[in-house]
Motif scaffolding. Sequence first.
Motif, PDB file in Angstrom:
ATOM      1  N   GLU A   1       0.556  -1.559   0.067  1.00 18.68           N
ATOM      2  CA  GLU A   1      -0.158  -0.256   0.350  1.00 18.68           C
ATOM      3  C   GLU A   1       0.856   1.291   0.278  1.00 18.68           C
ATOM      4  O   GLU A   1       2.026   1.020   0.107  1.00 18.68           O
ATOM      5  N   GLU A   2       0.081   2.454  -0.624  1.00 19.94           N
ATOM      6  CA  GLU A   2       1.280   3.826  -0.278  1.00 19.94           C
ATOM      7  C   GLU A   2       1.652   4.091   0.527  1.00 19.94           C
ATOM      8  O   GLU A   2       2.686   4.754   1.185  1.00 19.94           O
ATOM      9  N   VAL A   3       1.094   3.556   2.028  1.00 20.21           N
ATOM     10  CA  VAL A   3       1.814   3.769   3.626  1.00 20.21           C
ATOM     11  C   VAL A   3       3.464   3.617   3.771  1.00 20.21           C
ATOM     12  O   VAL A   3       4.190   4.633   3.807  1.00 20.21           O
ATOM     13  N   PHE A   4       3.591   2.425   2.531  1.00 23.66           N
ATOM     14  CA  PHE A   4       5.125   2.222   2.951  1.00 23.66           C
ATOM     15  C   PHE A   4       5.898   1.648   1.454  1.00 23.66           C
ATOM     16  O   PHE A   4       6.552   2.524   1.950  1.00 23.66           O
ATOM     17  N   ARG A   5       4.191   2.193   0.612  1.00 20.94           N
ATOM     18  CA  ARG A   5       5.267   2.987  -0.386  1.00 20.94           C
ATOM     19  C   ARG A   5       5.918   4.500  -0.527  1.00 20.94           C
ATOM     20  O   ARG A   5       6.996   4.923  -0.736  1.00 20.94           O
ATOM     21  N   ILE A   6       5.459   5.167   0.349  1.00 17.35           N
ATOM     22  CA  ILE A   6       5.564   6.277   0.349  1.00 17.35           C
ATOM     23  C   ILE A   6       7.548   6.981   0.911  1.00 17.35           C
ATOM     24  O   ILE A   6       7.999   7.663   0.826  1.00 17.35           O
ATOM     25  N   ARG A   7       7.066   5.742   2.371  1.00 19.28           N
ATOM     26  CA  ARG A   7       8.105   6.449   2.978  1.00 19.28           C
ATOM     27  C   ARG A   7       9.105   5.686   2.622  1.00 19.28           C
ATOM     28  O   ARG A   7      10.453   5.815   2.335  1.00 19.28           O
ATOM     29  N   LEU A   8       9.127   4.434   1.916  1.00 23.48           N
ATOM     30  CA  LEU A   8      10.462   3.186   1.210  1.00 23.48           C
ATOM     31  C   LEU A   8      10.649   4.760  -0.255  1.00 23.48           C
ATOM     32  O   LEU A   8      12.367   4.596   0.203  1.00 23.48           O
TER      33      LEU A   8
END
Length: 239
Positions: free
Chosen positions: A82-89
């Motif tokens: 999901e985007e929440v993890f993609r943005i952190r990475l």
Amino acid sequence: MSHDLDLLALGAHPDDVEVHVGGILALASDRGMKAAILDLTSGDLGTRGTAETRRLEAQEAARILGVTRTVLDFPDGRFTEEEVFRIRLMAEIRRVRPRVLILPAPDDRHPDHRRAHRLAREAAYYAGLKNYPCPGTPWRPEAVAWAGGENPGQPDLLVDVSAVWDRRMAAFDAFGSQFNQDPSQPVTRIAHPAFRRGVVGRAMHWGSLRMCEWAEALWCDMPAPKALLEILARLESPA
């Protein structure tokens, strides 16, 4: 715009990187290159050891290899695409600005490894889009490669790591909570002596293909990107 890191190796858990590409990172350090490890989780769901123990082992392994290390503290076994993890990475990729990114294998028995590959490939691409709402200045690695999974087949690229083999295995062995044959601890697949023999035997086999003592393997989309080939040429240049 210039890169800050020559090489960033990403793992889902502490020790993932050392299993596959510790020698490549040790060579990078010896050649004066800037290399780092990024762990997505601290491995808190592991059968052996604790998150804190694994953090300490991970830092010792990085010290042995001569590289820096960061953990993003994603929930072990429970991070998603999901985007929440993609943005952190994405934000981390923008922060450290690697020229070459090495990932876990796309096909592996561990679901976290497969998911980490997909998540990181997407993050590496989207991190280069200036209009994507994410902290940091846009940055996209010039090349993405990955390490082997369970049955990876013929490698695309082989790197002679004979000069740093002992140090590479010292970094592997720094993860005593995971790999030591301790009779008081549960016998896991990676704690069985056969697992370490597999790591050694694989590197010996790949070395035989390169006509050297020990080698590590990488896979990539072919033809191999220019940036990846340039980095590997520097790794094998005289110290």
